[in-house]
Motif scaffolding. Structure first.
Motif, PDB file in Angstrom:
ATOM      1  N   GLN A 115       0.865  -1.175   0.000  1.00 17.24           N
ATOM      2  CA  GLN A 115       0.000   0.000   0.000  1.00 17.24           C
ATOM      3  C   GLN A 115       0.904   1.228   0.000  1.00 17.24           C
ATOM      4  N   SER A 116       0.406   2.339  -0.520  1.00 19.47           N
ATOM      5  CA  SER A 116       1.255   3.532  -0.647  1.00 19.47           C
ATOM      6  C   SER A 116       0.590   4.753  -0.023  1.00 19.47           C
ATOM      7  N   TYR A 117       1.447   5.680   0.368  1.00 15.27           N
ATOM      8  CA  TYR A 117       1.004   6.969   0.892  1.00 15.27           C
ATOM      9  C   TYR A 117       2.023   8.017   0.440  1.00 15.27           C
ATOM     10  N   ILE A 118       1.554   9.025  -0.270  1.00 22.49           N
ATOM     11  CA  ILE A 118       2.455  10.056  -0.792  1.00 22.49           C
ATOM     12  C   ILE A 118       2.661  11.131   0.273  1.00 22.49           C
ATOM     13  N   GLU A 119       3.913  11.359   0.620  1.00 19.36           N
ATOM     14  CA  GLU A 119       4.279  12.369   1.613  1.00 19.36           C
ATOM     15  C   GLU A 119       3.816  13.746   1.152  1.00 19.36           C
ATOM     16  N   GLU A 120       3.222  14.491   2.047  1.00 20.38           N
ATOM     17  CA  GLU A 120       2.753  15.828   1.718  1.00 20.38           C
ATOM     18  C   GLU A 120       3.922  16.802   1.659  1.00 20.38           C
ATOM     19  N   LEU A 164       5.001   6.526  10.777  1.00 17.93           N
ATOM     20  CA  LEU A 164       4.433   5.595   9.804  1.00 17.93           C
ATOM     21  C   LEU A 164       5.174   4.269   9.761  1.00 17.93           C
ATOM     22  N   ASN A 165       6.383   4.235  10.323  1.00 20.60           N
ATOM     23  CA  ASN A 165       7.166   2.993  10.313  1.00 20.60           C
ATOM     24  C   ASN A 165       6.708   2.006  11.374  1.00 20.60           C
ATOM     25  N   THR A 166       5.718   2.389  12.196  1.00 23.36           N
ATOM     26  CA  THR A 166       5.226   1.504  13.247  1.00 23.36           C
ATOM     27  C   THR A 166       3.788   1.086  12.950  1.00 23.36           C
ATOM     28  N   ILE A 167       3.355  -0.007  13.576  1.00 27.42           N
ATOM     29  CA  ILE A 167       2.003  -0.503  13.356  1.00 27.42           C
ATOM     30  C   ILE A 167       0.977   0.525  13.815  1.00 27.42           C
ATOM     31  N   MET A 168       1.182   1.119  14.992  1.00 32.60           N
ATOM     32  CA  MET A 168       0.233   2.098  15.505  1.00 32.60           C
ATOM     33  C   MET A 168       0.247   3.363  14.658  1.00 32.60           C
ATOM     34  N   GLY A 169       1.429   3.871  14.344  1.00 31.73           N
ATOM     35  CA  GLY A 169       1.529   5.110  13.582  1.00 31.73           C
ATOM     36  C   GLY A 169       1.024   4.975  12.158  1.00 31.73           C
ATOM     37  N   SER A 170       1.184   3.798  11.563  1.00 30.87           N
ATOM     38  CA  SER A 170       0.776   3.624  10.171  1.00 30.87           C
ATOM     39  C   SER A 170      -0.729   3.724   9.994  1.00 30.87           C
ATOM     40  N   SER A 171      -1.478   3.590  11.072  1.00 28.26           N
ATOM     41  CA  SER A 171      -2.936   3.693  10.990  1.00 28.26           C
ATOM     42  C   SER A 171      -3.427   5.137  11.020  1.00 28.26           C
ATOM     43  N   SER A 172      -2.505   6.094  11.146  1.00 25.85           N
ATOM     44  CA  SER A 172      -2.894   7.502  11.275  1.00 25.85           C
ATOM     45  C   SER A 172      -3.131   8.185   9.932  1.00 25.85           C
ATOM     46  N   VAL A 173      -2.819   7.513   8.829  1.00 24.40           N
ATOM     47  CA  VAL A 173      -3.050   8.093   7.504  1.00 24.40           C
ATOM     48  C   VAL A 173      -3.801   7.077   6.654  1.00 24.40           C
ATOM     49  N   ASP A 174      -4.347   7.554   5.540  1.00 24.28           N
ATOM     50  CA  ASP A 174      -5.063   6.680   4.620  1.00 24.28           C
ATOM     51  C   ASP A 174      -4.108   6.163   3.549  1.00 24.28           C
ATOM     52  N   TRP A 175      -3.889   4.870   3.561  1.00 21.15           N
ATOM     53  CA  TRP A 175      -3.020   4.224   2.582  1.00 21.15           C
ATOM     54  C   TRP A 175      -3.842   3.796   1.369  1.00 21.15           C
ATOM     55  N   ASP A 176      -3.210   3.839   0.213  1.00 26.64           N
ATOM     56  CA  ASP A 176      -3.890   3.472  -1.034  1.00 26.64           C
ATOM     57  C   ASP A 176      -3.414   2.094  -1.473  1.00 26.64           C
ATOM     58  N   ALA A 177      -4.328   1.149  -1.512  1.00 25.75           N
ATOM     59  CA  ALA A 177      -3.995  -0.207  -1.962  1.00 25.75           C
ATOM     60  C   ALA A 177      -4.500  -0.464  -3.370  1.00 25.75           C
ATOM     61  N   SER A 178      -5.516   0.278  -3.813  1.00 28.60           N
ATOM     62  CA  SER A 178      -6.135   0.028  -5.121  1.00 28.60           C
ATOM     63  C   SER A 178      -5.316   0.589  -6.274  1.00 28.60           C
ATOM     64  N   SER A 179      -4.717   1.764  -6.089  1.00 26.35           N
ATOM     65  CA  SER A 179      -3.890   2.368  -7.152  1.00 26.35           C
ATOM     66  C   SER A 179      -2.521   2.693  -6.558  1.00 26.35           C
ATOM     67  N   LEU A 180      -1.701   1.678  -6.468  1.00 25.47           N
ATOM     68  CA  LEU A 180      -0.382   1.805  -5.850  1.00 25.47           C
ATOM     69  C   LEU A 180       0.469   2.833  -6.595  1.00 25.47           C
ATOM     70  N   ALA A 181       1.037   3.775  -5.851  1.00 27.40           N
ATOM     71  CA  ALA A 181       1.916   4.788  -6.450  1.00 27.40           C
ATOM     72  C   ALA A 181       3.273   4.165  -6.748  1.00 27.40           C
ATOM     73  N   ILE A 182       3.617   4.068  -8.012  1.00 31.84           N
ATOM     74  CA  ILE A 182       4.887   3.479  -8.442  1.00 31.84           C
ATOM     75  C   ILE A 182       5.731   4.548  -9.114  1.00 31.84           C
TER      76      ILE A 182
END
Length: 476
Positions: free
Chosen positions: A187-192, A346-364
């Motif tokens: 899953q991906s998340y683009i840094e703001e 975001l590198n932790t299990i708890m912290g990674s839940s704080s943003v919306d990750w995109d699994a359908s259109s992975l940013a490559i």
């Protein structure tokens, strides 16, 4: 005591150094025959610089050093076996070595015999050939011996050759990297990209040195300013966009204009300073320039290295305007330490839940992008690694622990080619891996893993393809 360096450290953009085991064995045997009594290898067991703790500027995570035992704890053959056999022979002749000083006899122009005798009649000898090119036949105590170039033969009874430093017999199994079945579901998340208008920013009317601001709490520091463009600027009509020039003390610089990625420059160990020059697409009104300065380790050698600078120190200029060149160095600059992804962990299990990750259109192949996936620990005890060869640059975490900086896009440059063991070793000799990533594989300690649900997080600065990251076993 003497220390023997098996190799050299590996730097991003540099080749992987190898020191032939024949030359190491020759050096050790030569030291022992000259009354040496204690040998220290650097390194005998390779290691890994996890997290951001690499041993200097541009130094890779791997601290393997082509050691007899590699960073995964496995024998590096044939180096391990050949040196093991040398140690056994030296141990065998120890009673003679500690009983007397050697008698040295010239056997030829570049050949010598070192003979150790004890009062009880023990005898051990070292027959040495210092010629780096030619094999020779020598006579010693009424016998003929063939000596390979740049080699020492050890005779534990002064008659029979039990070991020659240039003759590798114990080669052992070769290590291979075997992919683990099944890939990652990323899953991906683009840094703001931050802007200078954000309220929590620190501001100043000059450029700050990076490490004085970050205090090494992060590799990353944002420099941000705003540029007002009049509606009558000529480039708005002719399309010849202005040129932005940014001079930085290093080590890597990513440039964003109005939130869009504009380009990257990076230095190297010998010269970490960088200059970005590129045309930037500006519009009439307020334009936001964001510079992401990246440190790649801290300097640890050189004259007054504690005074070396990093980050954007200027000048920063914008040329191609109606009035020529505008100096932005004394503009109002805003600063932000680190990334949003670091701030929310975001590198932790708890912290990674704080943003919306995109699994359908992975940013490559998108810059400043975070990726996450989960995996189960492979069965067995084989050491594990990640193959990062299709990524650009960034950092990796496993279950919140830093695996290290990755930078496979900075391929190795050097003088790779043939490698003769004979002759004096130097840093430019026996270089390998040119044209390939300086480091491809990243060691995952099994002690970091749980049986199921392990979290791998990758921050990618340049843009890579996470679908090609694979989990590997290091096996024979």
């Amino acid at each position: 005591m003497v220390g023997f360096c098996c190799c050299r450290y590996t730097k991003f953009g540099g080749p992987v150094h190898r020191r032939p085991v024949e030359d190491i064995a020759f050096s050790v045997a030569r030291f022992i025959q000259n009354n040496g009594s204690f040998v220290n290898y650097y390194m005998y067991h390779g290691g890994t610089n996890f997290g951001r703790e690499a041993a200097g500027l541009f130094i890779t995570t791997s601290y393997d050093y082509d050691a007899p035992l590699d960073e995964y704890g496995l024998p590096n053959e044939p180096k391990y076996g050949h040196l093991r056999d040398l140690h056994k022979i030296i141990k065998l002749v120890e009673p003679a070595l500690v009983s007397s000083y050697p008698t040295v006899t010239r056997l030829g122009k570049n050949q010598e015999a070192y003979v150790f005798r004890s009062k009880s009649g023990l005898c051990a000898s070292f027959l040495s050939n210092y010629d780096p090119k030619n094999s020779v036949k020598v006579a010693f105590q009424n016998h003929q011996y063939d000596l390979l170039p740049w080699s020492i033969s050890i005779l534990p009874d002064c008659k029979n050759v039990a070991y020659n430093t240039a003759k590798v017999i114990s080669k052992g199994p070769q290590i291979k990297m075997t992919p683990v079945v099944g890939g990652f579901s990323w899953q991906s998340y683009i840094e703001e990209t931050p802007t200078s208008s954000e309220s929590e920013m620190t501001t100043a009317k000059h450029l700050w040195e990076q490490l004085n601001v970050t205090r090494d709490s992060s590799d990353y520091l944002w420099y941000m300013t705003e540029v007002k463009i009049a509606s009558n600027e000529g480039f708005l009509k002719n399309g010849k966009y202005p040129t932005l020039t940014v001079c930085s003390a290093g080590h890597v610089l990513h440039v964003f204009v109005n939130g869009q990625f504009s380009g990257t420059v990076y230095g190297e160990l010998s010269n970490p300073n960088v200059t970005y020059t590129g045309n930037v697409k500006l519009a009439a009104g307020i334009n936001k320039i964001s510079l992401l300065s990246v440190a790649v380790g801290l300097p640890n050698v050189g004259t007054h290295y504690e005074r070396w600078n990093a980050g954007v120190l200027g000048p920063v200029t914008l040329s191609g305007l109606n009035k020529g060149t505008r100096d932005l160095t004394k503009h109002k600059w805003s600063y932000k330490v680190g990334l949003k992804g670091e701030l929310v962990s975001l590198n932790t299990i708890m912290g990674s839940s704080s943003v919306d990750w995109d699994a359908s259109s992975l940013a490559i192949k998108k810059p400043v992008t975070w990726y996450k996936a989960k995996f189960n620990e492979p069965k067995g005890n084989d050491p594990l690694a990640l193959d990062m060869s299709n990524m650009g640059k960034g950092q990796i975490w496993i279950n919140g622990k830093g695996l290290g900086r990755h930078w496979p896009a900075y391929t190795a440059r050097g003088s790779c080619g043939g490698c003769s063991y004979a002759g004096t070793y130097s840093e430019t000799k026996c270089q390998t891996n040119c044209g390939q990533p300086s480091q491809r594989w990243y060691h995952i300690p099994r002690s970091w893993l749980r049986p199921t649900g392990n979290l791998v997080v990758v921050f990618e600065e340049w843009g890579g393809d996470p679908t090609k990251i694979s989990l590997l076993r290091r096996t024979y």
